[in-house]
Write an enzyme that holds these catalytic residues in place. Structure first.
Site, short mmCIF file in Angstrom:
data_model
loop_
_atom_site.label_atom_id
_atom_site.label_comp_id
_atom_site.label_asym_id
_atom_site.label_seq_id
_atom_site.Cartn_x
_atom_site.Cartn_y
_atom_site.Cartn_z
N HIS A 303 2.79 -28.19 -1.21
CA HIS A 303 3.94 -28.37 -0.33
C HIS A 303 4.27 -27.06 0.35
O HIS A 303 4.13 -26.01 -0.25
CB HIS A 303 5.16 -28.87 -1.13
CG HIS A 303 6.16 -29.54 -0.28
ND1 HIS A 303 7.11 -28.84 0.43
CD2 HIS A 303 6.34 -30.85 0.03
CE1 HIS A 303 7.85 -29.69 1.12
NE2 HIS A 303 7.39 -30.92 0.90
N ASP A 357 4.49 -37.66 -2.58
CA ASP A 357 3.55 -38.70 -2.20
C ASP A 357 2.60 -39.09 -3.33
O ASP A 357 2.04 -40.18 -3.33
CB ASP A 357 2.71 -38.24 -1.00
CG ASP A 357 3.53 -38.30 0.27
OD1 ASP A 357 4.33 -39.24 0.41
OD2 ASP A 357 3.38 -37.41 1.12
N1 CMC Z 1 -5.39 -29.39 -2.37
C1 CMC Z 1 -6.12 -28.28 -2.55
N2 CMC Z 1 -5.75 -27.07 -2.10
C2 CMC Z 1 -4.58 -26.99 -1.46
C3 CMC Z 1 -3.76 -28.10 -1.27
C4 CMC Z 1 -4.20 -29.34 -1.76
N3 CMC Z 1 -3.49 -30.44 -1.58
N4 CMC Z 1 -2.65 -27.71 -0.60
C5 CMC Z 1 -2.77 -26.39 -0.38
N5 CMC Z 1 -3.93 -25.95 -0.90
C6 CMC Z 1 -4.44 -24.58 -0.89
C7 CMC Z 1 -5.05 -24.23 0.44
O1 CMC Z 1 -6.39 -24.58 0.51
C8 CMC Z 1 -4.79 -22.76 0.50
O2 CMC Z 1 -5.72 -22.12 -0.34
P1 CMC Z 1 -6.33 -20.67 0.07
O3 CMC Z 1 -5.13 -19.76 0.10
O4 CMC Z 1 -7.28 -20.37 -1.04
O5 CMC Z 1 -6.97 -20.85 1.40
C9 CMC Z 1 -3.42 -22.59 -0.16
O6 CMC Z 1 -3.31 -23.71 -1.04
C10 CMC Z 1 -2.26 -22.60 0.81
O7 CMC Z 1 -2.38 -23.73 1.68
P2 CMC Z 1 -1.65 -23.84 3.09
O8 CMC Z 1 -2.31 -24.91 3.89
O9 CMC Z 1 -1.53 -22.49 3.71
O10 CMC Z 1 -0.20 -24.28 2.66
P3 CMC Z 1 0.82 -25.04 3.55
O11 CMC Z 1 2.14 -24.67 3.05
O12 CMC Z 1 0.56 -24.86 4.99
O13 CMC Z 1 0.44 -26.57 3.20
C11 CMC Z 1 0.56 -28.85 2.88
C12 CMC Z 1 1.31 -27.53 2.82
C13 CMC Z 1 1.48 -29.98 2.41
C14 CMC Z 1 0.11 -29.13 4.32
C15 CMC Z 1 -0.70 -28.77 1.96
O14 CMC Z 1 -0.30 -28.49 0.64
C16 CMC Z 1 -1.56 -30.03 2.00
O15 CMC Z 1 -2.39 -30.17 2.91
N6 CMC Z 1 -1.37 -30.97 1.02
C17 CMC Z 1 -2.08 -32.23 1.05
C18 CMC Z 1 -1.35 -33.21 1.95
C19 CMC Z 1 -0.08 -33.74 1.34
O16 CMC Z 1 -0.04 -34.12 0.18
N7 CMC Z 1 0.97 -33.79 2.17
C20 CMC Z 1 2.28 -34.32 1.75
C21 CMC Z 1 3.32 -33.26 1.71
S1 CMC Z 1 4.78 -33.78 0.80
C22 CMC Z 1 5.46 -35.04 1.76
C23 CMC Z 1 6.15 -34.51 2.91
O17 CMC Z 1 7.20 -33.82 2.74
O18 CMC Z 1 5.74 -34.80 4.04
#
Ligand code: CMC
Length: 420
Positions: A303, A357
């Site tokens: 998240h 989710d």
């Molecule tokens: N699975 C594996 N690795 C992950 C995941 C995941 N679900 N989420 C983040 N990471 C890793 C990512 O690969 C990165 O690693 P590294 O630093 O080694 O490159 C690190 O964690 C940081 O990721 P980020 O993309 O910079 O973090 P963010 O804050 O931009 O991402 C997010 C937030 C929700 C987009 C992401 O966690 C994600 O894609 N999750 C899966 C989709 C999901 O479940 N979305 C629903 C969110 S909750 C409902 C809502 O409020 O909408």
């Protein structure tokens, strides 16, 4: 804004409030950006903040998130307490009025929502015109947008009219979702039941029969947990749209389009696809490890704000266990727990935990909802928050219009088409 509503002390934050900049940080690469005229005496340059991860763009008294401690409150009340004791309708009153209703107020509020449940006849006709193989989120976005054409107050910007439109949007969305689902399945429409709760009437329209108390309450709890969540992407989209002094229907349509993405509300459906793809307990470990090795995201984890356990997931984890057991879906729940265990070993150190989710997928599946209705369920609930945010934005409006850091060429020659 109270101190609690600020972000963690350690976070580098750029606060861009409606009328002034509170604090601004120097960042590399910002020198060439244009200066913004703030006041006669204060000038500052915009900073580059990809994804707006460290920028506050509005003040809000609707919901509070402490991402480090895993806290979510609606108007100061913990989400866990609301999920245990409240109803979705009462939570909507809370979000829209910033206080809990007295008994008579709640009864009157529920009656006003129920009075708006049904759709104009042309809207039922419009649902019949939707292609049966359309995705429900495409249908929902289109139908919510179409509602504006049947609302004589659509372009009335007064707060009272906006409140009435919020009520209509909230009340009619269940009929749009259930109506489209029945249409695509070739069954006749079931009209909303104006004596039932939003959850109860929705399930009756969807399935053609009244739900049990347990199933109705389970959906009600899901609606409570999804109702608002700070300035998430879809709420931001709604606030951007309304900040142009557009209308409530346009703002909610923008929000639905934004919610649809798999990084936001679309993740719950993706979680269910993943569970189906995995298929068996034995397959979980290799599947998750391979996914992580390929640097792919495991849906339902991580998240932008929570770097601890998402409190909505904390509640849902326990809640889903019971719902899954009651509905014969224990295996699905056990699979989810195992995925969580493996993810904890692999990535919890990075602050990646289950989000709302993850367990809501098992809950919705256990309630018998089709996979592609999971995200529309999220929208049906979040309309409460989107509407609250739109009205709050208008109360102290400033056009939301950030900058882009231009990285293209300058002084390029125009080459006539025949010479290219
Ligand atoms: N699975 C594996 N690795 C992950 C995941 C995941 N679900 N989420 C983040 N990471 C890793 C990512 O690969 C990165 O690693 P590294 O630093 O080694 O490159 C690190 O964690 C940081 O990721 P980020 O993309 O910079 O973090 P963010 O804050 O931009 O991402 C997010 C937030 C929700 C987009 C992401 O966690 C994600 O894609 N999750 C899966 C989709 C999901 O479940 N979305 C629903 C969110 S909750 C409902 C809502 O409020 O909408």
């Amino acid at each position: 804004m109270s101190d609690r509503a600020t972000v963690r002390e350690s976070d580098p934050i750029v606060v861009i409030a409606a009328s002034h900049y509170h604090r601004e940080l120097e960042r590399p690469g910002t020198e060439s950006l244009p200066m913004i005229q703030q006041t006669e005496t204060q000038q500052s340059a915009p900073v580059f903040d990809k994804g707006l991860a460290n920028t506050i763009v509005a003040e809000s008294e609707i919901s509070f998130i402490d991402g480090a401690k895993g806290i979510l409150e609606y108007v100061g009340i913990g989400i866990d307490e609301l999920a245990r004791n409240s109803t979705f309708e009462e939570v909507v009153f809370l979000l829209w009025n910033r206080r809990l209703p007295k008994a008579a107020e709640l009864a009157a509020f529920i009656k006003s929502i129920q009075a708006e449940y049904d759709l104009p006849e042309q809207m039922w006709e419009l649902i019949r015109q939707c292609p049966k193989d359309a995705g429900p989120m495409h249908a929902l976005r289109t139908l919510v947008s179409a509602l504006a054409m049947f609302d004589a107050e659509a372009d009335d910007p007064s707060p009272a009219a906006n409140q009435r439109k919020s009520m209509r949007l909230l009340a009619k969305t269940p009929a749009l979702i259930a109506g489209f689902d029945r249409h695509r399945k070739g069954t006749t429409f079931v009209k909303p039941d104006k004596t039932m709760t939003i959850a109860g009437s929705f399930l009756t329209m969807l399935n053609g029969q009244k739900p049990t108390r347990t199933v109705e309450r389970a959906l009600d709890v899901c609606l409570i947990l999804h109702a608002d969540h700070g300035l998430n992407a879809s709420t931001f989209a709604a606030r951007v749209t309304i900040s142009t002094l557009s209308d409530m229907y346009s703002a909610i349509t923008s929000a639905i389009g934004t919610l649809k993405g798999p990084l936001h509300g679309g993740a719950n459906e993706e979680v269910m696809h993943m569970l189906n793809e995995i298929g068996s307990m034995e397959n979980i470990e290799p599947y998750i490890k391979n996914k992580l090795a390929r640097k792919e995201r495991v849906m339902g984890f991580g998240h932008r704000v929570y770097k601890a356990y998402d409190p909505r997931a904390t509640y849902l984890k326990t809640f889903t266990k019971q719902v899954a057991a009651d509905t014969g879906n224990r295996k699905l729940y056990e699979m989810s727990r195992k995925i969580e265990e493996i993810m904890a070993k692999e990535v919890a150190a990075k602050g990646i935990y289950p989000n709302v989710d993850f367990y809501s997928a098992t809950t919705y599946f256990s309630l018998g909802l089709d996979l592609d209705l999971f995200t529309p369920m999220f929208a049906m609930s979040r309309i409460a928050g989107w509407a609250a945010h739109c009205i709050e934005q208008l109360a102290d409006n400033k056009l939301i219009r950030p900058h882009v850091k231009y990285t293209g060429p300058h002084n390029a020659a125009y080459v006539p088409v025949e010479k290219r």
